[in-house]
Scaffold this motif. Sequence first.
Motif, PDB file in Angstrom:
ATOM      1  N   VAL A  45       0.861  -1.175   0.000  1.00 53.23           N
ATOM      2  CA  VAL A  45       0.000   0.000   0.000  1.00 53.23           C
ATOM      3  C   VAL A  45       0.899   1.227   0.000  1.00 53.23           C
ATOM      4  CG1 VAL A  45      -0.190   0.053   2.539  1.00 53.23           C
ATOM      5  CG2 VAL A  45      -1.915   1.217   1.138  1.00 53.23           C
ATOM      6  N   THR A  46       0.512   2.240  -0.760  1.00 51.33           N
ATOM      7  CA  THR A  46       1.292   3.466  -0.863  1.00 51.33           C
ATOM      8  C   THR A  46       0.891   4.447   0.231  1.00 51.33           C
ATOM      9  OG1 THR A  46       1.485   3.206  -3.266  1.00 51.33           O
ATOM     10  CG2 THR A  46       1.894   5.406  -2.370  1.00 51.33           C
ATOM     11  N   ARG A  47       1.888   4.962   0.948  1.00 51.95           N
ATOM     12  CA  ARG A  47       1.673   5.995   1.961  1.00 51.95           C
ATOM     13  C   ARG A  47       2.357   7.270   1.474  1.00 51.95           C
ATOM     14  NH1 ARG A  47      -2.452   3.540   4.050  1.00 51.95           N
ATOM     15  NH2 ARG A  47      -2.008   1.777   5.434  1.00 51.95           N
ATOM     16  N   MET A  48       1.611   8.084   0.755  1.00 51.76           N
ATOM     17  CA  MET A  48       2.193   9.287   0.159  1.00 51.76           C
ATOM     18  C   MET A  48       2.827  10.192   1.210  1.00 51.76           C
ATOM     19  SD  MET A  48       1.834   8.947  -3.057  1.00 51.76           S
ATOM     20  CE  MET A  48       2.241  10.620  -3.602  1.00 51.76           C
ATOM     21  N   HIS A  49       3.958  10.772   0.817  1.00 52.12           N
ATOM     22  CA  HIS A  49       4.684  11.749   1.640  1.00 52.12           C
ATOM     23  C   HIS A  49       5.342  11.131   2.877  1.00 52.12           C
ATOM     24  CE1 HIS A  49       2.671  14.445  -1.043  1.00 52.12           C
ATOM     25  NE2 HIS A  49       1.477  14.207  -0.505  1.00 52.12           N
ATOM     26  N   LYS A  50       5.359   9.800   2.986  1.00 52.46           N
ATOM     27  CA  LYS A  50       6.079   9.156   4.077  1.00 52.46           C
ATOM     28  C   LYS A  50       7.356   8.522   3.548  1.00 52.46           C
ATOM     29  CE  LYS A  50       2.283   8.159   7.271  1.00 52.46           C
ATOM     30  NZ  LYS A  50       1.641   7.099   8.111  1.00 52.46           N
ATOM     31  N   LYS A  51       8.315   8.303   4.427  1.00 56.61           N
ATOM     32  CA  LYS A  51       9.563   7.643   4.066  1.00 56.61           C
ATOM     33  C   LYS A  51       9.853   6.537   5.072  1.00 56.61           C
ATOM     34  CE  LYS A  51      11.690  11.679   1.854  1.00 56.61           C
ATOM     35  NZ  LYS A  51      12.875  12.569   1.832  1.00 56.61           N
ATOM     36  N   PRO A  52       9.938   5.273   4.629  1.00 56.23           N
ATOM     37  CA  PRO A  52       9.651   4.802   3.275  1.00 56.23           C
ATOM     38  C   PRO A  52       8.174   4.982   2.923  1.00 56.23           C
ATOM     39  CG  PRO A  52       9.959   2.959   4.756  1.00 56.23           C
ATOM     40  CD  PRO A  52      10.335   4.182   5.529  1.00 56.23           C
ATOM     41  N   MET A  53       7.871   4.926   1.626  1.00 50.46           N
ATOM     42  CA  MET A  53       6.534   5.265   1.151  1.00 50.46           C
ATOM     43  C   MET A  53       5.624   4.049   1.000  1.00 50.46           C
ATOM     44  SD  MET A  53       5.574   7.766  -2.049  1.00 50.46           S
ATOM     45  CE  MET A  53       6.114   6.652  -3.353  1.00 50.46           C
ATOM     46  N   TYR A  54       6.216   2.838   0.969  1.00 55.04           N
ATOM     47  CA  TYR A  54       5.419   1.640   0.740  1.00 55.04           C
ATOM     48  C   TYR A  54       5.378   0.766   1.986  1.00 55.04           C
ATOM     49  CZ  TYR A  54       6.348   3.266  -3.975  1.00 55.04           C
ATOM     50  OH  TYR A  54       6.467   4.054  -5.091  1.00 55.04           O
ATOM     51  N   GLU A  55       4.193   0.291   2.310  1.00 54.12           N
ATOM     52  CA  GLU A  55       3.969  -0.515   3.503  1.00 54.12           C
ATOM     53  C   GLU A  55       3.391  -1.869   3.086  1.00 54.12           C
ATOM     54  OE1 GLU A  55       1.701   0.029   7.829  1.00 54.12           O
ATOM     55  OE2 GLU A  55       1.528   1.559   6.267  1.00 54.12           O
ATOM     56  N   ILE A  56       3.852  -2.937   3.713  1.00 54.57           N
ATOM     57  CA  ILE A  56       3.416  -4.276   3.347  1.00 54.57           C
ATOM     58  C   ILE A  56       2.026  -4.572   3.925  1.00 54.57           C
ATOM     59  CG2 ILE A  56       3.870  -6.747   3.577  1.00 54.57           C
ATOM     60  CD1 ILE A  56       6.843  -6.090   3.630  1.00 54.57           C
ATOM     61  N   VAL A  57       1.112  -4.970   3.043  1.00 54.70           N
ATOM     62  CA  VAL A  57      -0.207  -5.437   3.462  1.00 54.70           C
ATOM     63  C   VAL A  57      -0.159  -6.937   3.715  1.00 54.70           C
ATOM     64  CG1 VAL A  57      -2.626  -5.665   2.784  1.00 54.70           C
ATOM     65  CG2 VAL A  57      -1.325  -3.631   2.093  1.00 54.70           C
ATOM     66  N   GLU A  58       0.489  -7.662   2.797  1.00 54.54           N
ATOM     67  CA  GLU A  58       0.568  -9.116   2.907  1.00 54.54           C
ATOM     68  C   GLU A  58       1.819  -9.593   2.184  1.00 54.54           C
ATOM     69  OE1 GLU A  58      -0.852 -12.740   4.353  1.00 54.54           O
ATOM     70  OE2 GLU A  58      -1.914 -10.831   4.536  1.00 54.54           O
ATOM     71  N   THR A  59       2.439 -10.635   2.719  1.00 52.59           N
ATOM     72  CA  THR A  59       3.557 -11.301   2.070  1.00 52.59           C
ATOM     73  C   THR A  59       3.086 -12.643   1.519  1.00 52.59           C
ATOM     74  OG1 THR A  59       5.202 -10.236   3.491  1.00 52.59           O
ATOM     75  CG2 THR A  59       5.870 -12.254   2.367  1.00 52.59           C
ATOM     76  N   ILE A  60       3.316 -12.881   0.253  1.00 49.99           N
ATOM     77  CA  ILE A  60       2.893 -14.109  -0.409  1.00 49.99           C
ATOM     78  C   ILE A  60       4.128 -14.993  -0.588  1.00 49.99           C
ATOM     79  CG2 ILE A  60       1.674 -15.104  -2.367  1.00 49.99           C
ATOM     80  CD1 ILE A  60       0.039 -12.971  -0.886  1.00 49.99           C
ATOM     81  N   THR A  61       4.137 -16.159   0.054  1.00 43.66           N
ATOM     82  CA  THR A  61       5.267 -17.071  -0.029  1.00 43.66           C
ATOM     83  C   THR A  61       5.093 -18.015  -1.208  1.00 43.66           C
ATOM     84  OG1 THR A  61       5.551 -16.996   2.377  1.00 43.66           O
ATOM     85  CG2 THR A  61       6.605 -18.817   1.193  1.00 43.66           C
ATOM     86  N   ILE A  62       6.144 -18.160  -2.004  1.00 42.63           N
ATOM     87  CA  ILE A  62       6.125 -19.052  -3.157  1.00 42.63           C
ATOM     88  C   ILE A  62       6.402 -20.472  -2.690  1.00 42.63           C
ATOM     89  CG2 ILE A  62       7.270 -19.619  -5.337  1.00 42.63           C
ATOM     90  CD1 ILE A  62       7.849 -16.645  -5.684  1.00 42.63           C
TER      91      ILE A  62
END
Length: 202
Positions: free
Chosen positions: A182-199
């Motif tokens: 999910v994008t968090r505009m104007h934050k650093k870092p700007m991207y936050e994990i919603v879910e991790t998909i394991t292969i």
Amino acid sequence: MNDKAAVGFGGTASERLFTAVRLPPELRGAIGGMCRSLSRELSFAKWTHEEDYHITLQFLGDTDPRSIPELVSALKGTARDFRPLTLSLRETGIFGPPSAPRVLWAGVGGETDRLEELHSRIVAATLPLGFRAEERAYKPHVTLARKYRGERAFDPGHLDAFTQEAEALRMSWEVEEWVLFVTRMHKKPMYEIVETITISKK
């Protein structure tokens, strides 16, 4: 928050989502060091935060948070019967006018045919949920910087000479998971994990 943490969504405002392969920590650090050196020579308006380096799989756009559980379930299905793959980074390049590029990027090497297969699986899985594939061809890359702002025209020769010596562009890694961001505009870092998909490793 660690790499595998999930984000809680309490409101109903839309969330801007996309799926991506994250670069591993060692490679994120190496690319970050390369970009810090480059930034002393090349003037771009925005350099990507080290924690945000990724290869986009599919941009999903603004999404109702209430539909995220169904989306995650569909995305997890794409990882079944799909073995880990090996990727690497390679030469740098630009998007946009040669004299004033919009984007500075690092290309992707390794098993790119399997990366494209994963991209296709995700697009197929999200289509029934109302998400559309982008019209432009899939071109996997890692965005390093945006909006050249130098007083002089951009010189790709300077970039080539520098990146030829960059160890980070010769590193490879095994991809065993990918994420929903999910994008968090104007934050650093700007991207936050919603879910991790394991292969699956089967």
